[in-house]
Design a protein around this motif. Sequence first.
Motif, short mmCIF file in Angstrom:
data_model
loop_
_atom_site.label_atom_id
_atom_site.label_comp_id
_atom_site.label_asym_id
_atom_site.label_seq_id
_atom_site.Cartn_x
_atom_site.Cartn_y
_atom_site.Cartn_z
N VAL A 102 0.84 -0.97 0.03
CA VAL A 102 0.06 -0.03 -0.01
C VAL A 102 0.84 1.23 0.10
O VAL A 102 0.57 2.06 -0.75
CB VAL A 102 -0.89 -0.06 1.31
CG1 VAL A 102 -1.81 1.34 1.30
CG2 VAL A 102 -2.08 -0.97 1.04
N LEU A 103 1.89 1.27 0.75
CA LEU A 103 2.78 2.33 0.95
C LEU A 103 3.43 2.66 -0.58
O LEU A 103 3.54 3.89 -1.08
CB LEU A 103 3.87 2.28 2.02
CG LEU A 103 4.86 3.42 2.10
CD1 LEU A 103 4.22 4.87 2.47
CD2 LEU A 103 5.65 3.28 3.13
N ASP A 104 3.91 1.49 -0.97
CA ASP A 104 4.77 1.48 -2.16
C ASP A 104 3.93 1.99 -3.37
O ASP A 104 4.33 2.46 -4.38
CB ASP A 104 5.46 0.51 -2.54
CG ASP A 104 6.87 0.16 -1.62
OD1 ASP A 104 7.09 1.26 -1.13
OD2 ASP A 104 7.12 -0.99 -1.57
N LEU A 122 6.98 10.23 4.60
CA LEU A 122 6.09 10.84 5.35
C LEU A 122 4.97 11.43 4.77
O LEU A 122 3.66 11.22 5.43
CB LEU A 122 6.76 12.22 6.27
CG LEU A 122 7.98 11.88 7.08
CD1 LEU A 122 8.65 12.95 7.54
CD2 LEU A 122 7.45 11.09 8.47
N PHE A 123 4.77 12.08 3.75
CA PHE A 123 3.62 12.37 2.97
C PHE A 123 2.74 11.44 2.53
O PHE A 123 1.19 11.31 2.97
CB PHE A 123 3.89 13.31 2.02
CG PHE A 123 2.81 13.93 1.33
CD1 PHE A 123 1.64 14.78 1.85
CD2 PHE A 123 2.38 13.95 -0.06
CE1 PHE A 123 0.81 15.52 1.55
CE2 PHE A 123 1.38 14.62 -1.04
CZ PHE A 123 0.41 15.15 -0.07
N ALA A 124 3.13 10.46 2.15
CA ALA A 124 2.58 9.21 1.52
C ALA A 124 1.68 8.52 2.95
O ALA A 124 0.71 8.19 2.94
CB ALA A 124 3.43 8.16 1.07
N LYS A 125 2.60 8.28 3.89
CA LYS A 125 2.12 7.89 5.30
C LYS A 125 0.85 8.87 5.84
O LYS A 125 -0.37 8.29 6.22
CB LYS A 125 3.01 7.79 6.33
CG LYS A 125 4.00 6.68 6.07
CD LYS A 125 5.05 6.48 7.19
CE LYS A 125 5.92 5.27 6.54
NZ LYS A 125 7.16 5.37 7.76
N GLU A 126 1.05 10.04 5.69
CA GLU A 126 -0.06 11.00 6.19
C GLU A 126 -1.43 10.98 5.31
O GLU A 126 -2.41 10.79 5.88
CB GLU A 126 0.46 12.27 6.05
CG GLU A 126 -0.53 13.55 6.18
CD GLU A 126 0.04 15.00 5.75
OE1 GLU A 126 -0.95 15.83 5.54
OE2 GLU A 126 1.16 15.04 6.29
N LEU A 127 -1.30 10.82 3.80
CA LEU A 127 -2.30 10.56 3.11
C LEU A 127 -3.07 9.35 3.43
O LEU A 127 -4.37 9.20 3.40
CB LEU A 127 -1.56 10.60 1.73
CG LEU A 127 -1.34 12.02 1.04
CD1 LEU A 127 -0.83 11.74 -0.34
CD2 LEU A 127 -2.68 12.80 0.96
N LEU A 128 -2.25 8.28 3.58
CA LEU A 128 -2.84 6.88 3.99
C LEU A 128 -3.54 7.02 5.18
O LEU A 128 -4.58 6.27 5.26
CB LEU A 128 -1.69 5.68 3.94
CG LEU A 128 -1.36 5.44 2.41
CD1 LEU A 128 -0.13 4.74 2.40
CD2 LEU A 128 -2.54 4.99 1.59
N GLY A 132 -7.78 6.28 6.26
CA GLY A 132 -7.87 5.19 7.15
C GLY A 132 -7.16 4.05 6.94
O GLY A 132 -7.49 2.85 7.33
N LEU A 133 -6.01 3.94 6.40
CA LEU A 133 -5.27 2.91 6.11
C LEU A 133 -3.96 3.02 6.75
O LEU A 133 -2.96 2.47 6.30
CB LEU A 133 -5.10 2.93 4.55
CG LEU A 133 -6.27 2.36 3.78
CD1 LEU A 133 -5.90 2.48 2.19
CD2 LEU A 133 -6.79 0.94 4.19
N GLY A 134 -3.86 3.72 7.79
CA GLY A 134 -2.51 3.93 8.49
C GLY A 134 -2.05 2.59 9.04
O GLY A 134 -0.86 2.53 9.17
N ASP A 135 -2.92 1.48 9.15
CA ASP A 135 -2.45 0.11 9.70
C ASP A 135 -2.43 -0.75 8.62
O ASP A 135 -2.11 -2.01 8.86
CB ASP A 135 -3.31 -0.27 10.89
CG ASP A 135 -4.80 -0.44 10.28
OD1 ASP A 135 -5.07 -0.05 9.04
OD2 ASP A 135 -5.28 -1.09 10.83
N LYS A 136 -2.47 -0.24 7.29
CA LYS A 136 -2.31 -1.25 5.99
C LYS A 136 -1.11 -0.83 5.28
O LYS A 136 -1.08 -1.49 4.15
CB LYS A 136 -3.42 -1.07 5.33
CG LYS A 136 -4.94 -1.46 6.14
CD LYS A 136 -5.12 -2.57 6.59
CE LYS A 136 -6.54 -3.06 7.08
NZ LYS A 136 -6.90 -4.47 7.15
N LEU A 137 -0.09 -0.31 5.68
CA LEU A 137 0.95 0.34 4.74
C LEU A 137 1.55 -0.74 4.19
O LEU A 137 1.93 -0.54 3.00
CB LEU A 137 1.95 1.11 5.62
CG LEU A 137 1.46 2.34 6.34
CD1 LEU A 137 2.65 3.03 7.13
CD2 LEU A 137 0.63 3.14 5.33
#
Length: 231
Positions: A102-104, A122-128, A132-137
């Motif tokens: 998901v992050l990639d 960091l921006f990608a993680k912020e968007l995710l 609601g996908l912060g735990d699905k990276l």
Amino acid sequence: MNGIQFENVSKYYKEGDNTFIALNDVSISVNPGEFVAVIGPSGSGKSTFLSIAGALLQPSEGNVTINGVHLSDLKQKDLSKLRLEQIGFILQTSNLVPYLTVLDQLLVVKKMKGSITNEDKLFAKELLEEVGLGDKLKKFPDQLSGGERQRTAVARAFMNDPNIILADEPTASLDTQRAFEIVELISKGVKSRNKAAIMVTHDERLLKYCDKVYQMNDGNLKLLEEPVAVR
């Protein structure tokens, strides 16, 4: 002027002695922070309209302007650069890369422009996190539900911080509840990040999230109403 403008845009095709008009003298302006919907039956010209807005198709007549730049003035290489940097696409299916996490999925967009920085991560993680996908990276597409895959696609559309968001039937493959969630996420992103957004949809239940609604019929675009958008 920022945002996207169509000025007397037409698109037609010659078929022998006949001329087929896909778009007929369309004018519309979508400003930063504005979320616009275009509805209409199949074959009405919606896909042609969105393809021209996304710099994928050239109009036969008229001008399309994105952030003050006339697209007709640009060469193909410059149009490709503009699509990558200034337009975020959300399609009917998520179109995720099967072997990327998901992050990639988001970082690969940055990779197309060059190297990936820590700020990009960091921006990608912020968007995710926002979708609601912060735990699905570290999950892969086949480990996600249909709604989660489309949430990833929404976050990816914002990754290059584009000025324009174009959504083509973004809820077509989702149930009603997931559809509402996805369009609400798009709306919130458009408002909080001040993007100009156009969504083509068949689902009129989603229109409450939009600032303006246009009807496309036989290549003609008409403003229908200005609903109160959900904030």
